[in-house]
Design a protein around this motif. Structure first.
Motif, PDB file in Angstrom:
ATOM      1  N   LEU A 180       0.822  -1.209   0.000  1.00 11.12           N
ATOM      2  CA  LEU A 180       0.000   0.000   0.000  1.00 11.12           C
ATOM      3  C   LEU A 180       0.860   1.264   0.000  1.00 11.12           C
ATOM      4  O   LEU A 180       0.435   2.301  -0.507  1.00 11.12           O
ATOM      5  N   VAL A 181       2.056   1.149   0.547  1.00  7.11           N
ATOM      6  CA  VAL A 181       2.974   2.300   0.552  1.00  7.11           C
ATOM      7  C   VAL A 181       3.887   2.282  -0.666  1.00  7.11           C
ATOM      8  O   VAL A 181       4.130   3.320  -1.296  1.00  7.11           O
ATOM      9  N   VAL A 182       4.382   1.111  -1.009  1.00  5.64           N
ATOM     10  CA  VAL A 182       5.395   1.019  -2.073  1.00  5.64           C
ATOM     11  C   VAL A 182       4.787   1.254  -3.448  1.00  5.64           C
ATOM     12  O   VAL A 182       5.387   1.939  -4.295  1.00  5.64           O
ATOM     13  N   LEU A 183       3.604   0.692  -3.716  1.00  9.75           N
ATOM     14  CA  LEU A 183       3.021   0.797  -5.053  1.00  9.75           C
ATOM     15  C   LEU A 183       2.761   2.246  -5.479  1.00  9.75           C
ATOM     16  O   LEU A 183       3.113   2.620  -6.605  1.00  9.75           O
ATOM     17  N   PRO A 184       2.138   3.094  -4.637  1.00  9.94           N
ATOM     18  CA  PRO A 184       1.957   4.489  -5.076  1.00  9.94           C
ATOM     19  C   PRO A 184       3.277   5.206  -5.328  1.00  9.94           C
ATOM     20  O   PRO A 184       3.404   5.967  -6.298  1.00  9.94           O
ATOM     21  N   ILE A 185       4.265   4.961  -4.456  1.00  4.65           N
ATOM     22  CA  ILE A 185       5.566   5.608  -4.662  1.00  4.65           C
ATOM     23  C   ILE A 185       6.209   5.096  -5.950  1.00  4.65           C
ATOM     24  O   ILE A 185       6.771   5.873  -6.741  1.00  4.65           O
ATOM     25  N   GLY A 186       6.121   3.791  -6.182  1.00  6.34           N
ATOM     26  CA  GLY A 186       6.657   3.242  -7.416  1.00  6.34           C
ATOM     27  C   GLY A 186       5.955   3.776  -8.649  1.00  6.34           C
ATOM     28  O   GLY A 186       6.585   4.053  -9.670  1.00  6.34           O
ATOM     29  N   LEU A 187       4.629   3.935  -8.539  1.00  5.16           N
ATOM     30  CA  LEU A 187       3.878   4.508  -9.663  1.00  5.16           C
ATOM     31  C   LEU A 187       4.318   5.934  -9.944  1.00  5.16           C
ATOM     32  O   LEU A 187       4.488   6.332 -11.110  1.00  5.16           O
ATOM     33  N   GLY A 188       4.524   6.702  -8.882  1.00  2.00           N
ATOM     34  CA  GLY A 188       4.980   8.083  -9.071  1.00  2.00           C
ATOM     35  C   GLY A 188       6.370   8.156  -9.685  1.00  2.00           C
ATOM     36  O   GLY A 188       6.628   8.972 -10.573  1.00  2.00           O
ATOM     37  N   THR A 199       7.800   5.851 -11.554  1.00  2.00           N
ATOM     38  CA  THR A 199       7.695   5.396 -12.946  1.00  2.00           C
ATOM     39  C   THR A 199       7.161   6.493 -13.848  1.00  2.00           C
ATOM     40  O   THR A 199       7.676   6.726 -14.954  1.00  2.00           O
ATOM     41  N   GLN A 200       6.126   7.183 -13.383  1.00  2.00           N
ATOM     42  CA  GLN A 200       5.558   8.264 -14.177  1.00  2.00           C
ATOM     43  C   GLN A 200       6.558   9.402 -14.347  1.00  2.00           C
ATOM     44  O   GLN A 200       6.672   9.990 -15.427  1.00  2.00           O
ATOM     45  N   ALA A 201       7.297   9.691 -13.273  1.00  2.00           N
ATOM     46  CA  ALA A 201       8.306  10.745 -13.363  1.00  2.00           C
ATOM     47  C   ALA A 201       9.414  10.367 -14.343  1.00  2.00           C
ATOM     48  O   ALA A 201       9.923  11.219 -15.084  1.00  2.00           O
ATOM     49  N   ALA A 202       9.793   9.077 -14.346  1.00  2.00           N
ATOM     50  CA  ALA A 202      10.821   8.638 -15.287  1.00  2.00           C
ATOM     51  C   ALA A 202      10.347   8.771 -16.729  1.00  2.00           C
ATOM     52  O   ALA A 202      11.126   9.119 -17.630  1.00  2.00           O
ATOM     53  N   ARG A 203       9.048   8.513 -16.957  1.00  2.00           N
ATOM     54  CA  ARG A 203       8.509   8.658 -18.311  1.00  2.00           C
ATOM     55  C   ARG A 203       8.527  10.105 -18.766  1.00  2.00           C
ATOM     56  O   ARG A 203       8.726  10.394 -19.947  1.00  2.00           O
ATOM     57  N   GLU A 204       8.321  11.004 -17.817  1.00  2.00           N
ATOM     58  CA  GLU A 204       8.274  12.422 -18.164  1.00  2.00           C
ATOM     59  C   GLU A 204       9.641  13.090 -18.074  1.00  2.00           C
ATOM     60  O   GLU A 204       9.750  14.293 -18.315  1.00  2.00           O
ATOM     61  N   ALA A 205      10.679  12.321 -17.700  1.00  6.93           N
ATOM     62  CA  ALA A 205      11.990  12.930 -17.472  1.00  6.93           C
ATOM     63  C   ALA A 205      12.539  13.562 -18.750  1.00  6.93           C
ATOM     64  O   ALA A 205      13.112  14.661 -18.718  1.00  6.93           O
ATOM     65  N   HIS A 206      12.377  12.879 -19.895  1.00  9.52           N
ATOM     66  CA  HIS A 206      12.916  13.412 -21.152  1.00  9.52           C
ATOM     67  C   HIS A 206      12.263  14.745 -21.492  1.00  9.52           C
ATOM     68  O   HIS A 206      12.960  15.727 -21.817  1.00  9.52           O
ATOM     69  N   THR A 236      -4.954  10.121 -13.020  1.00  8.13           N
ATOM     70  CA  THR A 236      -4.855   9.045 -12.026  1.00  8.13           C
ATOM     71  C   THR A 236      -3.764   9.323 -11.017  1.00  8.13           C
ATOM     72  O   THR A 236      -3.960   9.183  -9.801  1.00  8.13           O
ATOM     73  N   LEU A 237      -2.589   9.723 -11.504  1.00  8.82           N
ATOM     74  CA  LEU A 237      -1.494  10.040 -10.603  1.00  8.82           C
ATOM     75  C   LEU A 237      -1.840  11.233  -9.726  1.00  8.82           C
ATOM     76  O   LEU A 237      -1.550  11.247  -8.521  1.00  8.82           O
ATOM     77  N   LEU A 238      -2.475  12.237 -10.294  1.00 15.59           N
ATOM     78  CA  LEU A 238      -2.857  13.411  -9.525  1.00 15.59           C
ATOM     79  C   LEU A 238      -3.930  13.061  -8.484  1.00 15.59           C
ATOM     80  O   LEU A 238      -3.950  13.626  -7.381  1.00 15.59           O
ATOM     81  N   ALA A 239      -4.816  12.137  -8.833  1.00 11.74           N
ATOM     82  CA  ALA A 239      -5.815  11.675  -7.856  1.00 11.74           C
ATOM     83  C   ALA A 239      -5.138  10.990  -6.678  1.00 11.74           C
ATOM     84  O   ALA A 239      -5.555  11.158  -5.522  1.00 11.74           O
ATOM     85  N   LEU A 240      -4.088  10.214  -6.939  1.00 14.54           N
ATOM     86  CA  LEU A 240      -3.341   9.567  -5.869  1.00 14.54           C
ATOM     87  C   LEU A 240      -2.659  10.606  -4.979  1.00 14.54           C
ATOM     88  O   LEU A 240      -2.677  10.491  -3.747  1.00 14.54           O
ATOM     89  N   VAL A 241      -2.060  11.612  -5.605  1.00 15.13           N
ATOM     90  CA  VAL A 241      -1.433  12.693  -4.824  1.00 15.13           C
ATOM     91  C   VAL A 241      -2.484  13.423  -3.988  1.00 15.13           C
ATOM     92  O   VAL A 241      -2.249  13.772  -2.822  1.00 15.13           O
ATOM     93  N   THR A 242      -3.659  13.647  -4.570  1.00 18.08           N
ATOM     94  CA  THR A 242      -4.737  14.305  -3.833  1.00 18.08           C
ATOM     95  C   THR A 242      -5.177  13.470  -2.648  1.00 18.08           C
ATOM     96  O   THR A 242      -5.449  14.007  -1.557  1.00 18.08           O
TER      97      THR A 242
END
Length: 358
Positions: free
Chosen positions: A86-94, A96-103, A252-258
């Protein structure tokens, strides 16, 4: 002839009293020394205790099922793994998403360093302050950021120092989280024996009233976890739907942050307010921005003033004002742990007050 008891008599009342005082001092010194030795691990133990108290009814219900009777270790592994995921998956999702947007982020950073940040179109249409904002923007952000006065402090050494501090804090948080999971597994495996021992110790030390206060504090922690986590997830889900309808990127990611922000008092408006500002300033979606902001205000108002106080107050029998003071005061005093410690302390205060006035 009557003989007086010798001061050296081991059965003398004064000698026994001195021994009791010396024993109490010795016990106190040993307890303080033990706490000092393990003080770096106290946050992990407290977090594990909070999570265990919140999940204790679920664990008891699982133990009562015929498929899990006598399988305490299996139940402990399942619950501990679920908490970790429950803790690791949201952080991992964030991440992963950040890595996709890194470029894209790197390209955008190079662009603004060479050309600056253009003035948003909505600034010119502001009812007041447009000239002042435009002048500051042209002086600091519209020109190449390599020569911008506002960016001179962001030199390489500052970035390296920030990275080191952030890395050290992240490593410390990871260490605390690891020990929290280990402690949580041990607590779950101890099961009813641990709770029975705690209640027995409280009765022996403080009497029946002490055991009752301990149970009320556990109920306060459980109610606070329910009120913060469940309501936070509900706010995140509802606002996630609003983000998707309004066209906010990465809804989806923003909903998780919210949802995470909504678990903290008055932090959700920062997230959905930023989303509304993005829609208005970048995408020019005025209707979408107003809709997200208005819907967010309604959701947060209902959750913070009706749903959350009811969930926390009913389980702890606390008035709304004490619930609010306990959450905010606890967070200010003890940090994130104070969100759960504060209402528990307010519960003790109410119990002591009722005993005093009766």
């Amino acid at each position: 002839m009557i003989q007086r008891p010798s001061s050296q008599d081991p059965h003398s009342p004064s000698r026994a009293q001195m021994q009791q005082i010396a024993s109490a001092i010795l016990y106190g010194v040993l307890v303080v020394l033990a706490l000092w030795v393990v003080h770096n691990f106290i946050p992990a133990v407290v977090w594990a205790a909070v999570i265990a108290i919140a999940l204790w009814p679920a664990m008891r219900a699982i133990e009562g099922h015929r498929l899990f009777k006598g399988r305490t270790t299996l139940i402990s592994i399942v619950l501990t793994t679920a908490v970790g995921l429950l803790v690791v998956l949201p952080i991992g999702l964030g991440i992963t998403q950040a890595a996709r947007e890194a470029h894209d982020l790197i390209v955008w950073t190079r662009t603004i360093q060479e050309n600056g940040v253009p003035l948003p179109a909505f600034v010119e249409h502001l009812p007041f302050g447009a000239q002042q904002i435009s002048a500051w923007w042209q002086a600091n952000l519209a020109q190449p950021l390599n020569a911008s006065p506002a960016m001179k402090g962001l030199h390489g050494q500052a970035v390296v120092t920030f990275g080191r501090h952030f890395g050290a804090r992240a490593a410390h948080g990871l260490l605390v989280f690891g020990f929290t999971l280990v402690t949580l597994f041990v607590i779950f495996q101890a099961g009813p024996r641990l709770s029975g021992a705690l209640l027995k110790g409280a009765r022996r030390a403080f009497g029946a009233d002490g055991a009752q206060i301990l149970q009320r504090m556990a109920g306060a922690v459980r109610g606070t976890v329910t009120g913060l986590v469940v309501v936070g997830l509900g706010e995140g889900a509802l606002l996630g739907v609003a983000y998707a309808i309004a066209g906010v990127p990465h809804a989806t990611l923003l909903a998780l942050v919210t949802a995470v922000a909504a678990m903290l008092p008055f932090c959700a408006p920062i997230v959905f307010g930023g989303a509304a500002l993005w829609l208005f300033a970048v995408q020019g979606a005025v209707a979408g921005a107003i809709g997200v902001a208005a819907f967010g205000v309604v959701v947060v108002f209902v959750a913070e003033h009706f749903v959350r106080p009811v969930l926390i107050g009913n389980s702890t029998r606390l008035p709304f004002l004490l619930v609010l003071f306990g959450i905010l005061g606890g967070a200010e005093t003890f940090g994130l742990l104070g969100l759960f410690i504060g209402p528990a302390l307010m519960t003790v205060l109410v119990v002591l007050w009722k005993d005093w006035v009766q």
